[in-house]
Scaffold this motif. Structure first.
Motif, PDB file in Angstrom:
ATOM      1  N   UNK A  25       4.580  40.272 -22.056  1.00  0.00           N
ATOM      2  CA  UNK A  25       5.801  40.377 -21.745  1.00  0.00           C
ATOM      3  C   UNK A  25       6.405  42.008 -21.760  1.00  0.00           C
ATOM      4  N   UNK A  26       5.416  42.630 -21.498  1.00  0.00           N
ATOM      5  CA  UNK A  26       5.862  44.271 -21.694  1.00  0.00           C
ATOM      6  C   UNK A  26       6.411  44.305 -19.906  1.00  0.00           C
ATOM      7  N   UNK A  27       7.244  45.465 -19.899  1.00  0.00           N
ATOM      8  CA  UNK A  27       7.701  45.928 -18.667  1.00  0.00           C
ATOM      9  C   UNK A  27       6.616  46.955 -18.067  1.00  0.00           C
ATOM     10  N   UNK A  28       6.336  46.983 -16.843  1.00  0.00           N
ATOM     11  CA  UNK A  28       5.274  47.732 -16.267  1.00  0.00           C
ATOM     12  C   UNK A  28       5.699  48.746 -15.150  1.00  0.00           C
ATOM     13  N   UNK A  29       5.684  49.741 -15.013  1.00  0.00           N
ATOM     14  CA  UNK A  29       5.912  50.559 -13.872  1.00  0.00           C
ATOM     15  C   UNK A  29       4.607  51.172 -13.309  1.00  0.00           C
ATOM     16  N   UNK A  30       4.080  50.932 -12.124  1.00  0.00           N
ATOM     17  CA  UNK A  30       2.832  51.781 -11.634  1.00  0.00           C
ATOM     18  C   UNK A  30       3.178  52.626 -10.548  1.00  0.00           C
ATOM     19  N   UNK A  69       6.270  43.538 -11.791  1.00  0.00           N
ATOM     20  CA  UNK A  69       5.649  44.584 -11.540  1.00  0.00           C
ATOM     21  C   UNK A  69       6.314  45.581 -10.545  1.00  0.00           C
ATOM     22  N   UNK A  70       6.797  46.867 -10.999  1.00  0.00           N
ATOM     23  CA  UNK A  70       7.559  47.835 -10.121  1.00  0.00           C
ATOM     24  C   UNK A  70       6.441  48.652  -9.617  1.00  0.00           C
ATOM     25  N   UNK A  71       6.204  48.783  -8.393  1.00  0.00           N
ATOM     26  CA  UNK A  71       5.157  49.452  -7.732  1.00  0.00           C
ATOM     27  C   UNK A  71       5.849  50.651  -6.918  1.00  0.00           C
ATOM     28  N   UNK A  72       5.328  51.916  -7.159  1.00  0.00           N
ATOM     29  CA  UNK A  72       6.119  52.885  -6.445  1.00  0.00           C
ATOM     30  C   UNK A  72       4.993  53.927  -5.817  1.00  0.00           C
ATOM     31  N   UNK A  73       4.942  54.303  -4.498  1.00  0.00           N
ATOM     32  CA  UNK A  73       4.095  55.499  -4.043  1.00  0.00           C
ATOM     33  C   UNK A  73       4.864  56.567  -3.807  1.00  0.00           C
ATOM     34  N   UNK A 113      -4.835  45.930 -15.571  1.00  0.00           N
ATOM     35  CA  UNK A 113      -3.903  46.325 -16.721  1.00  0.00           C
ATOM     36  C   UNK A 113      -2.600  45.902 -16.896  1.00  0.00           C
ATOM     37  N   UNK A 114      -2.179  46.325 -15.492  1.00  0.00           N
ATOM     38  CA  UNK A 114      -0.721  46.024 -15.446  1.00  0.00           C
ATOM     39  C   UNK A 114      -0.349  44.364 -15.695  1.00  0.00           C
ATOM     40  N   UNK A 115      -1.162  43.407 -15.040  1.00  0.00           N
ATOM     41  CA  UNK A 115      -1.311  42.103 -15.044  1.00  0.00           C
ATOM     42  C   UNK A 115      -1.007  41.625 -16.665  1.00  0.00           C
ATOM     43  N   UNK A 116      -2.151  42.214 -17.122  1.00  0.00           N
ATOM     44  CA  UNK A 116      -2.343  41.938 -18.644  1.00  0.00           C
ATOM     45  C   UNK A 116      -0.923  42.229 -19.474  1.00  0.00           C
ATOM     46  N   UNK A 117      -0.496  43.471 -19.238  1.00  0.00           N
ATOM     47  CA  UNK A 117       0.665  43.822 -19.906  1.00  0.00           C
ATOM     48  C   UNK A 117       1.779  43.094 -19.682  1.00  0.00           C
ATOM     49  N   UNK A 118       1.914  42.548 -18.318  1.00  0.00           N
ATOM     50  CA  UNK A 118       3.055  41.671 -18.122  1.00  0.00           C
ATOM     51  C   UNK A 118       3.039  40.393 -18.687  1.00  0.00           C
ATOM     52  N   UNK A 119       1.841  39.882 -18.747  1.00  0.00           N
ATOM     53  CA  UNK A 119       1.464  38.794 -19.356  1.00  0.00           C
ATOM     54  C   UNK A 119       1.886  38.640 -20.789  1.00  0.00           C
TER      55      UNK A 119
END
Lengths: 137, 119
Positions: B32-37, B72-76, B24-30
């Motif tokens: 043009x949306x900004x995505x934080x995971x 994509x910004x990914x944070x644990x 879903x993150x990939x689809x949203x980035x495609x």
């Protein structure tokens, strides 16, 4: 200046999964979120226990004695100390044969001013409608 | 374009929820949306580098790195990771580690939030 309201809805019972405790720790972290925000911006957290989730509110939990862990009860008390709005579904409590007398209501020993509110589901639904985002645990 | 914040609490192995969150993150980035995971609880398993690929188990390191290159910004959750023995030195390059308030701060200005609870 803006405020984002988050509703944490806890549906799962305690000690079976990590979810209820993560709901509470994430809600409590609303108190330190300002370090990432502009001056005046806020994130608020309301917590609602529904369904099996109301079992998290059982008082006199012995998690430290049996598991060596801080109890869900202590996290609820910490939420009260931080003035978070904590709601418990009255109908779901009754389904378990429980009343206000069976659950944690206050955190007087910590100096908390607010108390857990046992309310009909309608009031929880109203709270959820007022939130910007809902997080289900 | 909008901002999507995804919080996922399910484990990499034993659940397909993280696979869905990354796709879903990939689809949203495609679009043009900004995505934080944000990954918390068992989902912090995603942050470990050099996981061996097997056909029978989800392996998301490669697609995740490709998405991070696309923004994509990914944070644990740092506490959740440390509690599981996932330390900074074995965290995937580009994977951030912060406390839970980072997730709430990301939600603050998100247009949509998708919270995927744990098992």
């Amino acid at each position: 200046m803006a405020t984002t309201k988050l509703g944490f809805v806890v549906q799962r019972p305690p000690y079976k999964s990590e979810n209820p405790k993560l709901a509470l720790t994430h809600a409590i972290s609303s108190q330190s979120v300002e370090i990432y925000l502009e001056d005046g911006d806020l994130v608020t957290a309301d917590i609602a226990f529904v369904g099996d989730g109301v079992l998290n509110c059982k008082k006199d939990q012995k998690a430290m004695e049996h598991y060596g862990l801080s109890s869900t009860e202590s996290h609820i008390k910490m939420s009260l100390l931080l003035d978070l709005n904590v709601l418990v579904c009255k109908e779901d409590l009754e389904r378990f044969g429980m009343t206000e007398n069976d659950i944690v209501i206050d955190a007087e020993e910590f100096g908390a001013d607010v108390e857990v509110k046992v309310v009909p589901y309608d009031e929880i639904a109203k709270m959820m409608e007022e939130m910007n985002h809902l997080l289900f645990f | 374009m909008g901002k999507l914040t995804i919080g996922c609490f399910a484990s990499l192995i034993g659940s397909m929820n993280l696979d869905f969150a990354v796709k879903l993150s990939g689809a949203a980035l495609e679009k043009g949306h900004k995505v934080d995971l944000w990954v918390s609880g068992n989902a912090t398993m995603l942050s470990i580098e050099k996981q061996r690929e097997f056909k029978d188990y989800s392996s998301l390191e490669k697609p995740l790195k490709e998405l991070m290159e696309k923004g994509l910004k990914v944070t644990a959750c740092e506490a959740c990771a440390e509690a599981r023995g996932y330390h900074k030195e074995n965290t995937m390059e580009g994977f951030q580690r912060f406390s839970m308030d980072w997730y709430l701060a990301s939600i603050f200005d998100a247009d949509r939030v998708l919270h995927i609870g744990g098992e």
